[in-house]
Design a protein around this motif. Structure first.
Motif, PDB file in Angstrom:
ATOM      1  N   VAL A  50      17.409   3.942  32.954  1.00  0.00           N
ATOM      2  CA  VAL A  50      19.175   3.862  31.705  1.00  0.00           C
ATOM      3  C   VAL A  50      21.107   4.770  32.198  1.00  0.00           C
ATOM      4  O   VAL A  50      21.428   3.998  32.528  1.00  0.00           O
ATOM      5  N   GLY A  51      20.304   6.122  32.305  1.00  0.00           N
ATOM      6  CA  GLY A  51      21.042   6.826  32.408  1.00  0.00           C
ATOM      7  C   GLY A  51      21.738   7.034  34.418  1.00  0.00           C
ATOM      8  O   GLY A  51      22.927   6.875  33.842  1.00  0.00           O
ATOM      9  N   TRP A  52      20.590   6.351  35.212  1.00  0.00           N
ATOM     10  CA  TRP A  52      20.985   6.341  36.255  1.00  0.00           C
ATOM     11  C   TRP A  52      22.048   5.027  36.349  1.00  0.00           C
ATOM     12  O   TRP A  52      22.897   4.606  37.470  1.00  0.00           O
ATOM     13  N   LYS A  53      21.794   3.664  35.875  1.00  0.00           N
ATOM     14  CA  LYS A  53      23.027   2.433  36.037  1.00  0.00           C
ATOM     15  C   LYS A  53      23.779   3.304  35.747  1.00  0.00           C
ATOM     16  O   LYS A  53      25.060   2.218  35.146  1.00  0.00           O
ATOM     17  N   PHE A  54      24.599   3.536  34.149  1.00  0.00           N
ATOM     18  CA  PHE A  54      25.336   3.885  33.532  1.00  0.00           C
ATOM     19  C   PHE A  54      26.301   5.158  33.102  1.00  0.00           C
ATOM     20  O   PHE A  54      27.707   4.997  33.340  1.00  0.00           O
ATOM     21  N   LEU A  55      25.733   5.968  33.705  1.00  0.00           N
ATOM     22  CA  LEU A  55      26.221   7.206  34.005  1.00  0.00           C
ATOM     23  C   LEU A  55      26.628   7.665  35.267  1.00  0.00           C
ATOM     24  O   LEU A  55      25.386   6.877  36.501  1.00  0.00           O
ATOM     25  N   PRO A  56      27.344   9.055  35.823  1.00  0.00           N
ATOM     26  CA  PRO A  56      27.658   9.058  36.989  1.00  0.00           C
ATOM     27  C   PRO A  56      26.915   9.717  37.425  1.00  0.00           C
ATOM     28  O   PRO A  56      25.793  10.406  36.542  1.00  0.00           O
ATOM     29  N   LYS A  57      26.459   9.828  38.090  1.00  0.00           N
ATOM     30  CA  LYS A  57      24.965  10.542  39.844  1.00  0.00           C
ATOM     31  C   LYS A  57      24.928  11.838  39.391  1.00  0.00           C
ATOM     32  O   LYS A  57      23.709  12.136  38.927  1.00  0.00           O
ATOM     33  N   GLN A  58      26.326  12.164  38.836  1.00  0.00           N
ATOM     34  CA  GLN A  58      26.512  14.364  38.648  1.00  0.00           C
ATOM     35  C   GLN A  58      25.946  14.096  37.284  1.00  0.00           C
ATOM     36  O   GLN A  58      25.050  15.641  37.380  1.00  0.00           O
ATOM     37  N   THR A  59      26.224  13.140  36.393  1.00  0.00           N
ATOM     38  CA  THR A  59      25.380  14.283  35.254  1.00  0.00           C
ATOM     39  C   THR A  59      23.932  13.741  34.911  1.00  0.00           C
ATOM     40  O   THR A  59      23.049  14.677  34.466  1.00  0.00           O
ATOM     41  N   VAL A  60      22.935  12.954  35.683  1.00  0.00           N
ATOM     42  CA  VAL A  60      22.313  12.223  36.048  1.00  0.00           C
ATOM     43  C   VAL A  60      20.933  13.404  35.913  1.00  0.00           C
ATOM     44  O   VAL A  60      19.477  13.824  35.833  1.00  0.00           O
ATOM     45  N   LEU A  61      21.498  13.592  37.213  1.00  0.00           N
ATOM     46  CA  LEU A  61      21.259  15.285  38.175  1.00  0.00           C
ATOM     47  C   LEU A  61      21.574  16.353  37.116  1.00  0.00           C
ATOM     48  O   LEU A  61      19.941  17.090  37.357  1.00  0.00           O
ATOM     49  N   TYR A  62      22.760  16.693  36.744  1.00  0.00           N
ATOM     50  CA  TYR A  62      22.454  17.447  35.609  1.00  0.00           C
ATOM     51  C   TYR A  62      21.540  17.543  33.916  1.00  0.00           C
ATOM     52  O   TYR A  62      20.642  18.522  34.078  1.00  0.00           O
ATOM     53  N   THR A  63      20.824  16.512  34.478  1.00  0.00           N
ATOM     54  CA  THR A  63      20.581  16.116  33.013  1.00  0.00           C
ATOM     55  C   THR A  63      18.758  16.051  33.498  1.00  0.00           C
ATOM     56  O   THR A  63      17.871  17.135  32.672  1.00  0.00           O
ATOM     57  N   VAL A  64      18.509  16.134  34.672  1.00  0.00           N
ATOM     58  CA  VAL A  64      17.506  16.794  35.750  1.00  0.00           C
ATOM     59  C   VAL A  64      16.964  17.451  34.661  1.00  0.00           C
ATOM     60  O   VAL A  64      15.647  18.327  35.001  1.00  0.00           O
ATOM     61  N   PHE A  65      18.256  18.755  35.823  1.00  0.00           N
ATOM     62  CA  PHE A  65      17.676  20.149  35.472  1.00  0.00           C
ATOM     63  C   PHE A  65      17.494  20.820  34.356  1.00  0.00           C
ATOM     64  O   PHE A  65      16.899  21.265  33.546  1.00  0.00           O
TER      65      PHE A  65
END
Length: 262
Positions: A50-65
């Motif tokens: 869900v985040g990948w679709k609506f949020l910046p990709k950088q935020t999603v990558l930081y979220t994975v970390f």
């Protein structure tokens, strides 16, 4: 680490719930004895789409970390459990630690997935404060949790969620605190020059007209960091002690090198 300590040291030992994915982690732990680290990894992995679709990709990558880090620290800190005599103390301490942890993570442009992803999306598109939006989503999970943790502990969980939301909002405001000045002065050019050097940002001069004096006025408008507030006031007092100054807190600013919505 701070987030994991809040869960392992204060929430789980005192049978308190949580909201969002964290709430589901505690419910699965109480109900099925599933390790929180595993629940965190699986459920948040789903919400990342869900985040990948609506949020910046950088935020999603930081979220994975952040998710991987939280799962790691949940394992490391699992032996550190404090069974307190008063569960209200656990709710307060847990809420404060949760708010601090999420504030640091969100300051770094990340999330902890779960309800924080949804809160970020709501903040981005509707401008609602991140902590307040997250509280609403968390309550959806927290309210039914009385089935597993009891009615009293469910109420304590709501207190903990409220405290964490307040602390999160305060943390985000602290990181990006701004002040706006509107100054009417007879020495507007001299004052604007001094403030531009002090603030290292643009200063706006507006044309005004005094209704009572029937004279043209120059109005200085500027936005600065909160830690410059005293220096700005001191500069104004030195150049023009008779200047009329309106000082306001700025919740959010966007554009140039300023800050986005909280």
């Amino acid at each position: 680490m701070v987030y994991a300590l809040a869960i392992n040291s204060f929430l789980l030992p005192n049978k308190l719930g949580e909201g969002g994915v964290t709430g589901l982690m505690t419910i699965f732990y109480y109900w099925l004895k599933i390790p929180p680290s595993l629940t965190n990894l699986v459920l948040n992995g789903i919400l990342l789409f869900v985040g990948w679709k609506f949020l910046p990709k950088q935020t999603v990558l930081y979220t994975v970390f952040a998710i991987v880090s939280i799962s790691f620290w949940l394992r490391v800190t699992s032996p550190l459990q404090f069974n307190l005599h008063d569960p209200l103390v656990a709710a307060i301490i847990g809420g404060v630690l949760m708010g601090i942890a999420m504030g640091i993570i969100m300051k770094g442009e990340g999330t902890i997935a779960g309800s924080t992803i949804l809160a970020k999306i709501v903040n981005k598109y509707w401008g609602i404060k991140t902590g307040s939006a997250m509280l609403c989503f968390d309550l959806v999970v927290a309210l039914p949790s009385f089935i597993w943790i009891g009615f009293e502990n469910m109420l304590l969980t709501i207190i903990e969620l409220y405290i964490s939301a307040v602390v999160l909002n305060k943390m985000l405001a602290l990181f990006v605190a701004k002040r706006s000045f509107m100054i009417i002065s007879a020495k507007s050019d001299e004052l604007a020059c001094a403030l531009a050097k002090l603030n290292q940002t643009g200063i706006t001069l507006l044309d005004g007209h005094g209704y009572v004096s029937n004279e043209p006025k120059k109005i200085i408008y500027c936005v600065c960091d909160a830690n410059l507030q005293v220096k700005v006031m001191h500069q104004i007092e030195q150049i023009d002690p008779l200047a009329f100054v309106v000082l306001e807190e700025v919740r959010s600013a966007y554009g140039g090198n300023l800050i986005k919505l909280l």
